[in-house]
Design a protein around this motif. Sequence first.
Motif, PDB file in Angstrom:
ATOM      1  N   LYS A 223       0.980  -3.286  -1.185  1.00 16.71           N
ATOM      2  CA  LYS A 223      -0.207  -3.638  -0.406  1.00 16.71           C
ATOM      3  C   LYS A 223      -0.128  -3.056   1.006  1.00 16.71           C
ATOM      4  O   LYS A 223      -1.160  -2.716   1.600  1.00 16.71           O
ATOM      5  CB  LYS A 223      -0.371  -5.160  -0.363  1.00 16.71           C
ATOM      6  N   THR A 224       1.094  -2.925   1.520  1.00 15.02           N
ATOM      7  CA  THR A 224       1.275  -2.257   2.811  1.00 15.02           C
ATOM      8  C   THR A 224       0.896  -0.781   2.704  1.00 15.02           C
ATOM      9  O   THR A 224       0.207  -0.241   3.577  1.00 15.02           O
ATOM     10  CB  THR A 224       2.736  -2.395   3.279  1.00 15.02           C
ATOM     11  N   GLN A 227      -2.860  -0.519   2.706  1.00 17.73           N
ATOM     12  CA  GLN A 227      -3.463  -0.706   4.024  1.00 17.73           C
ATOM     13  C   GLN A 227      -3.262   0.540   4.897  1.00 17.73           C
ATOM     14  O   GLN A 227      -4.177   0.961   5.614  1.00 17.73           O
ATOM     15  CB  GLN A 227      -2.853  -1.932   4.701  1.00 17.73           C
ATOM     16  N   LYS A 230      -5.604   3.356   3.769  1.00 17.21           N
ATOM     17  CA  LYS A 230      -6.995   3.167   4.191  1.00 17.21           C
ATOM     18  C   LYS A 230      -7.237   3.736   5.581  1.00 17.21           C
ATOM     19  O   LYS A 230      -8.353   4.167   5.899  1.00 17.21           O
ATOM     20  CB  LYS A 230      -7.359   1.683   4.164  1.00 17.21           C
ATOM     21  N   LYS A 231      -6.196   3.762   6.386  1.00 16.06           N
ATOM     22  CA  LYS A 231      -6.322   4.307   7.746  1.00 16.06           C
ATOM     23  C   LYS A 231      -6.012   5.796   7.787  1.00 16.06           C
ATOM     24  O   LYS A 231      -6.709   6.563   8.458  1.00 16.06           O
ATOM     25  CB  LYS A 231      -5.385   3.557   8.689  1.00 16.06           C
ATOM     26  N   GLU A 250      -6.396  -1.887  -5.676  1.00 21.16           N
ATOM     27  CA  GLU A 250      -5.133  -2.547  -6.000  1.00 21.16           C
ATOM     28  C   GLU A 250      -4.513  -1.971  -7.262  1.00 21.16           C
ATOM     29  O   GLU A 250      -3.299  -1.776  -7.338  1.00 21.16           O
ATOM     30  CB  GLU A 250      -5.348  -4.058  -6.162  1.00 21.16           C
ATOM     31  N   ILE A 350       2.361  -3.989   9.849  1.00 21.04           N
ATOM     32  CA  ILE A 350       1.500  -4.133   8.672  1.00 21.04           C
ATOM     33  C   ILE A 350       2.231  -4.914   7.580  1.00 21.04           C
ATOM     34  O   ILE A 350       1.658  -5.787   6.924  1.00 21.04           O
ATOM     35  CB  ILE A 350       1.087  -2.752   8.129  1.00 21.04           C
ATOM     36  N   LYS A 353       2.478  -8.679   8.477  1.00 18.53           N
ATOM     37  CA  LYS A 353       1.169  -9.316   8.357  1.00 18.53           C
ATOM     38  C   LYS A 353       0.817  -9.541   6.889  1.00 18.53           C
ATOM     39  O   LYS A 353       0.331 -10.614   6.505  1.00 18.53           O
ATOM     40  CB  LYS A 353       0.115  -8.448   9.031  1.00 18.53           C
ATOM     41  N   THR A 354       1.081  -8.529   6.079  1.00 20.72           N
ATOM     42  CA  THR A 354       0.800  -8.646   4.641  1.00 20.72           C
ATOM     43  C   THR A 354       1.667  -9.723   4.008  1.00 20.72           C
ATOM     44  O   THR A 354       1.202 -10.514   3.178  1.00 20.72           O
ATOM     45  CB  THR A 354       1.051  -7.299   3.941  1.00 20.72           C
TER      46      THR A 354
END
Length: 573
Positions: A223-224, A227, A230-231, A250, A350, A353-354
């Motif tokens: 998931k990191t 993320q 996406k950037k 996912e 990241i 946070k995840t």
Amino acid sequence: MVGKVLGIKDLEQFSSRRSSVYVDPECDKFFELPLFIAASSNDITTKCQCWQFSPGKEPALRSHTEIQQLLQQGKKRDVKNILRENSWPINSPIRSQLWPTLCGQHQTKQQMLDGFYWEMVHQVFGTTELSEKPIMLPAFVDATHCLPYHLTSTGRAVADRIVNVLGYDCPDITYSPVLYPITSILLHFMSEEEAYICLAGLVGSKEKVFINQTKLQHEVTWKTVMQIAKKHTKSAISYFQRICPGLKLERVFMDWCWWILAGLPFQHLVRIMDCYFHEGIKVLYRVALVILNLFHKECQSNNEWSPDNIKNDIGNALIKFCKKIPVSPAKLLHAAFSIRGLSTQYISRIFIKTEMLLKSRSVLNSGSKQLIKSRSSDNLPTSQSQVNIQMMSHTLTIRELFTLWSWLPVRITMYQPVLLYTTEEHGCSLTTFYVRVEQHEPTLLMIKTCNNEVFGAYCSSRWFERNVKDDKGQRQAYFGTGETFLFSLYPERAKYPWVGIEGDKDLGHSSELFMAADSKMITIGGGEGQAIWMDENIRFGKTDSCKTFNNPPLCPSGDFEIRVLEVYGFVGI
């Protein structure tokens, strides 16, 4: 014959450096393809184009001795640059020494005694002889991804044995699908015992992440990557979502590591491992981003990857693309390390946070974004908070929890606590403390000493503020607000709030020394003493009276040795 890999003289020199496991007459039975050598006789040939030498004059490459000396001098950045730039041939003998050296630098346990591995083998299997019967793999291995990379049945049996012994020695590993493939890769370049020692170093590393060892870590990692992608690969992500409107990213990113480990040709993988064994998993993050961008580019110019051909299974298409990747290992790595804005600190932020979001799923009501609030007019912790604390804490009893909860600001009691850092799980390092804690506000620090005293502090501001500079460009010595307070839970129970809470206007600067920190220590409270001070190893500390909180020393002796430090944040703030 595709190409000569090593001549007879080279082979003799190389063999002298190799373990007897791979240089004795039975060496060939470990590999279906001869990785290291192809003898000059015509009956031994390679079947894989990746073993060819590139034509032309080879650049001068750095030696293992040079790299080892730099590591001994602490010049890890220089080593990083060398590993990134030196494209040793896939059959270079340097890796038989280089990889154990790189992995060994991460070893946190005492150096293994000679024969330790074989003693473990004997404990697990009752013999050091390799069984002809299949070896049952540990539960943490993903049976669908036991990638052998051309190992023969004997070589695979050796890999099976290594992961079994590692599982026996490291019972905390509960899910680690990449461990087996990395074991297979290591076995191409070293003996069974050396491969085990390398893996132990990677698994035991405290400063860097190499191998995920739980399902939570595995999920947080992919998931990191998602993320970050996406950037950093916006165009590729937008393209995939445009051609597959119902696509769930996912499902694509769950298999991100297999783009690399199961997709890329072996010569690419070996060069990636050169850097990975030094820098950690962030190397794989970078490579994954390059793969996405390259795939996106090919999709627009190559009919093989047209929308109609890939839209039904982009994940599988990515792995197929990697098998035919149109760039060399050197170009792939150059592109990976050219990505800007992908610092270790950014990735860690990241990741943490995840991780927090995933851990909080069991705390928050499913399908609701509303926070679970305290149902008690007496400001008591919810039953869920009690369960959370009891599951996470090595310091708090229920009675102590109730006492501490009554001291928190009322608005904070409406949120669920989450364990951010504990020396029991994350090791004793101020660096790790900052990585896991510094972006959270507020935090609750709990200290249990070796004499069983329990005390701590409610810290109102982020620890990241230690880096904030004033108008003159100077870092603040102290930061924080008057909401910060100290407490003691055992043997005495007491709260020590900020002295300014009484409204006295003549307190002076010494009454506002709430929090301070740098790379060597953290401090809470100041003015004629420090209420709590801890060293960079989070092992020793001291406590004095101070003007900020007008507190007595929080333990009778003043000096203390830390048994456990726990730091809590609050979900949803």
